[in-house]
Design a protein around this motif. Structure first.
Motif, PDB file in Angstrom:
ATOM      1  N   UNK A  71      -2.984   2.741   2.481  1.00  0.00           N
ATOM      2  CA  UNK A  71      -2.179   2.086   3.323  1.00  0.00           C
ATOM      3  C   UNK A  71      -1.084   2.645   3.394  1.00  0.00           C
ATOM      4  N   UNK A  72      -0.986   2.138   2.003  1.00  0.00           N
ATOM      5  CA  UNK A  72       0.445   2.870   1.863  1.00  0.00           C
ATOM      6  C   UNK A  72       0.679   4.345   1.539  1.00  0.00           C
ATOM      7  N   UNK A  73      -0.355   5.390   0.769  1.00  0.00           N
ATOM      8  CA  UNK A  73      -0.694   6.433   0.582  1.00  0.00           C
ATOM      9  C   UNK A  73      -0.913   7.282   2.407  1.00  0.00           C
ATOM     10  N   UNK A  74      -1.432   6.026   3.543  1.00  0.00           N
ATOM     11  CA  UNK A  74      -1.561   6.979   4.518  1.00  0.00           C
ATOM     12  C   UNK A  74      -0.363   7.390   4.928  1.00  0.00           C
ATOM     13  N   UNK A  75       0.610   6.192   5.164  1.00  0.00           N
ATOM     14  CA  UNK A  75       1.617   6.410   6.008  1.00  0.00           C
ATOM     15  C   UNK A  75       2.946   7.514   4.629  1.00  0.00           C
TER      16      UNK A  75
ATOM     17  N   UNK B 224      -5.412   2.476  11.105  1.00  0.00           N
ATOM     18  CA  UNK B 224      -5.533   3.403  11.854  1.00  0.00           C
ATOM     19  C   UNK B 224      -4.413   4.563  11.460  1.00  0.00           C
ATOM     20  N   UNK B 225      -5.163   6.059  11.418  1.00  0.00           N
ATOM     21  CA  UNK B 225      -4.038   7.562  11.105  1.00  0.00           C
ATOM     22  C   UNK B 225      -3.960   8.071  11.966  1.00  0.00           C
TER      23      UNK B 225
ATOM     24  N   UNK C 232      -9.899   4.781  11.936  1.00  0.00           N
ATOM     25  CA  UNK C 232      -9.946   3.854  11.056  1.00  0.00           C
ATOM     26  C   UNK C 232     -10.571   3.360   9.513  1.00  0.00           C
ATOM     27  N   UNK C 233      -9.675   2.618   9.195  1.00  0.00           N
ATOM     28  CA  UNK C 233      -9.870   2.038   7.708  1.00  0.00           C
ATOM     29  C   UNK C 233     -10.133   0.768   7.763  1.00  0.00           C
ATOM     30  N   UNK C 234     -11.136   0.798   7.925  1.00  0.00           N
ATOM     31  CA  UNK C 234     -11.056  -0.716   7.885  1.00  0.00           C
ATOM     32  C   UNK C 234     -12.328  -1.270   6.352  1.00  0.00           C
ATOM     33  N   UNK C 235     -11.343  -2.382   5.396  1.00  0.00           N
ATOM     34  CA  UNK C 235     -12.049  -3.587   4.342  1.00  0.00           C
ATOM     35  C   UNK C 235     -13.135  -4.304   4.777  1.00  0.00           C
TER      36      UNK C 235
ATOM     37  N   UNK D 179     -14.347  -0.034   1.293  1.00  0.00           N
ATOM     38  CA  UNK D 179     -13.460   0.504   2.608  1.00  0.00           C
ATOM     39  C   UNK D 179     -14.674   1.790   3.119  1.00  0.00           C
ATOM     40  N   UNK D 180     -13.923   1.753   4.637  1.00  0.00           N
ATOM     41  CA  UNK D 180     -15.018   2.293   5.304  1.00  0.00           C
ATOM     42  C   UNK D 180     -14.009   2.882   6.185  1.00  0.00           C
TER      43      UNK D 180
END
Length: 222
Positions: free
Chosen positions: A34-38, A68-69, A77-80, A111-112
């Motif tokens: 999440x941090x990297x995607x931001x 979501x990115x 959608x990144x989902x754990x 993580x998907x």
């Protein structure tokens, strides 16, 4: 009875504790994603909005286990998953020396990454389809394994040596974005649209009603 209680206690002290450790590792990795995607979104946005303000790249937190990115018409959608999994005996991971030497290493969090049309999420078109781009598996030692589309299906297969680090996370996110950008929305075959009901007709003017997917009606060849 006492014998069974000893087995239960042993199971809690070992396997259950292992799964909790794997869960915590996976959650830590998910937060890194999440941090990297931001950071990626913040880096890309100034470069794309200079040509078209509607092309903003943004990250949206959905819950503790989903973010979501969004970039233009696509959203990843990144989902754990909150559960811990093991690989079946016939899987290549289960056959590695790394896992055979210590079976605990075969338990992984997951993580998907799914590709959705941004409008599917914006208008809550509940029948729309998202496509799995990658699954990232993380074990108790922080090693990871990825299966997915194109490069993501062979770049990160050395489970015994791969440790999660920022460089690999960046590469995984970039590959999902590149695949999504290259994965176009196709018009369904005309035969599938020859007849519609009144309800379906009304759905054309109702953003939430008409199901859409990038390959709806088509067979995907990877």
């Amino acid at each position: 009875m006492a014998e069974k209680l000893v087995e239960i206690i042993d199971g809690l002290n070992n396997k259950a504790a292992l799964k909790q450790h794997v869960y915590r590792n996976t959650l830590t990795v998910f937060k890194q994603f999440k941090k990297t995607a931001l950071e990626i979104a913040e880096h890309l946005t100034p470069q794309v909005i200079s040509k078209d303000e509607s092309l903003e790249v943004e990250l949206k937190q959905i819950s503790e286990f989903e973010f979501h990115l969004k970039f233009s018409g696509d959203t990843i959608a990144f989902i754990m998953h909150t559960n811990v999994f093991s690989f079946p005996p016939e899987h290549e991971v289960s056959k590695t020396k790394y896992v055979n030497k210590d079976s605990d290493r075969g338990y992984c969090g997951m993580i998907q990454a799914y590709n959705f049309l941004s409008d599917s999420l914006k208008y809550q078109r509940l029948g729309d389809i998202g496509y799995l781009l990658a699954r990232i598996f993380v074990n108790c030692e922080g090693n990871f394994y990825v299966d997915g589309q194109r490069q993501l299906n062979f770049l990160f297969k050395d489970f015994s040596t791969q440790k999660i680090e920022n460089e690999s996370i960046v590469k995984i996110i970039e590959q999902t974005m590149l695949y999504a950008l290259d994965f176009d929305l196709y018009m369904p075959p005309i035969d599938s649209m020859m007849e519609i009901t009144v309800q379906q007709k009304d759905s054309f003017n109702n953003p939430r009603g008409f199901a859409t997917g990038k390959r709806l009606g088509f067979k995907i060849d990877n």
